[in-house]
Write an enzyme that holds these catalytic residues in place. Sequence first.
Site, PDB file in Angstrom:
ATOM      1  N   HIS A 115       1.114  -0.532   0.097  1.00  0.00           N
ATOM      2  CA  HIS A 115      -0.250  -0.037   0.302  1.00  0.00           C
ATOM      3  C   HIS A 115       0.799   1.017  -0.376  1.00  0.00           C
ATOM      4  O   HIS A 115       0.458   2.785  -0.606  1.00  0.00           O
ATOM      5  CB  HIS A 115      -0.904   0.152   1.439  1.00  0.00           C
ATOM      6  CG  HIS A 115      -0.273  -0.134   1.854  1.00  0.00           C
ATOM      7  ND1 HIS A 115       0.269  -0.398   3.094  1.00  0.00           N
ATOM      8  CD2 HIS A 115       0.027   1.483   3.074  1.00  0.00           C
ATOM      9  CE1 HIS A 115       0.334  -0.705   4.489  1.00  0.00           C
ATOM     10  NE2 HIS A 115       0.904   0.570   4.626  1.00  0.00           N
ATOM     11  N   HIS A 179       5.228   9.146  13.417  1.00  0.00           N
ATOM     12  CA  HIS A 179       4.571   7.501  13.270  1.00  0.00           C
ATOM     13  C   HIS A 179       4.700   6.667  13.317  1.00  0.00           C
ATOM     14  O   HIS A 179       5.651   6.270  13.162  1.00  0.00           O
ATOM     15  CB  HIS A 179       3.411   7.438  11.730  1.00  0.00           C
ATOM     16  CG  HIS A 179       4.238   6.962  10.420  1.00  0.00           C
ATOM     17  ND1 HIS A 179       4.708   7.443  10.000  1.00  0.00           N
ATOM     18  CD2 HIS A 179       3.278   5.993   9.906  1.00  0.00           C
ATOM     19  CE1 HIS A 179       5.270   6.348   8.871  1.00  0.00           C
ATOM     20  NE2 HIS A 179       4.564   6.101   9.288  1.00  0.00           N
TER      21      HIS A 179
END
Length: 319
Positions: A115, A179
């Site tokens: 992805h 993140h």
Amino acid sequence: MPIHLECLSHTPLHGYFDPAPDVVAEVGRVQAAARRRVQAFDPELIVVFAPDHFNGFFYEVMPPFCIGAAASAIGDFESLAGTLPVPESLARELAESVMAAEIDVSLSYRMQVDHGCADALEALTGGLDRYPVIPIFINSVAPPMATLRRARLLGDAAGRFLSRTDKRVLVVGSGGISHEPPVPELIGATKEVAERLIAGRNPSAESRAARQARTVAAAKAFTVGDSHLHPLNPEWDRAFLMCLAAGELTAVDGMTNDAITRDGGKSAHEIRTWVAAFAALAAYGPYRASLDYYRAIPEWIAGFATMHAVPSNALAAAA
């Protein structure tokens, strides 16, 4: 020849665990605007700098950088799956040129992208095969990793090659800013997890579903503050983005890997993809950049951003 840059964050959690509908719509509008820019530019080639999340690259052989001469998307987290239309000979020439610039890069004739690459292509073009595309993998989760300086030099070498082609090139950087999703680590891993990190290509549907469920559960815990994962760091994110916008790319050379982990989290190393993309653009000359969007989105465990940039001389010609 012309070049256009789009850098954007990605998330596998879209549709699995989303923020408020107005935030999802906000991101959708920003991505739609980026897609319109790409359509107007009408690229003849897309070069995507992207990470992998132990879906296509493993510790069996973990290169710092790899150019795909043939590639397919695996379709994890319901991202698009299928063959990428890679111009084989051009990808090989790009690899040879980068190596001649003394940047060590691998070449793959069976690259699998996840992805991290597919979401960017879908967001910007609506599919995987709308334009010829060369994927460039940058290791961003599996220590040891190349420095940001090496990522910058990779992008510079790629950009110098692309500037000598006769093509309109869209260069893309796909990655999060601060993140730290629950990506496993080899050091201290159980035997089962270690084997998956070393040679985990083509897992069973059950194994992939279990991994996706763990990621969703981690996002839910992170959102309510019940998590050991590194917090998002909007101040650090914005400082990095402003550095890119100002064209101060060599300033990233002093950012150590330890400092990135400390300030942005273990997956903030994906900023390498942005650095490489901007360096490729900078190889064409001075540029003007726009920070189109930034929001810390805990549901997606990501500092989420979008930028675009074009050479300064392109703006002057259009004036």
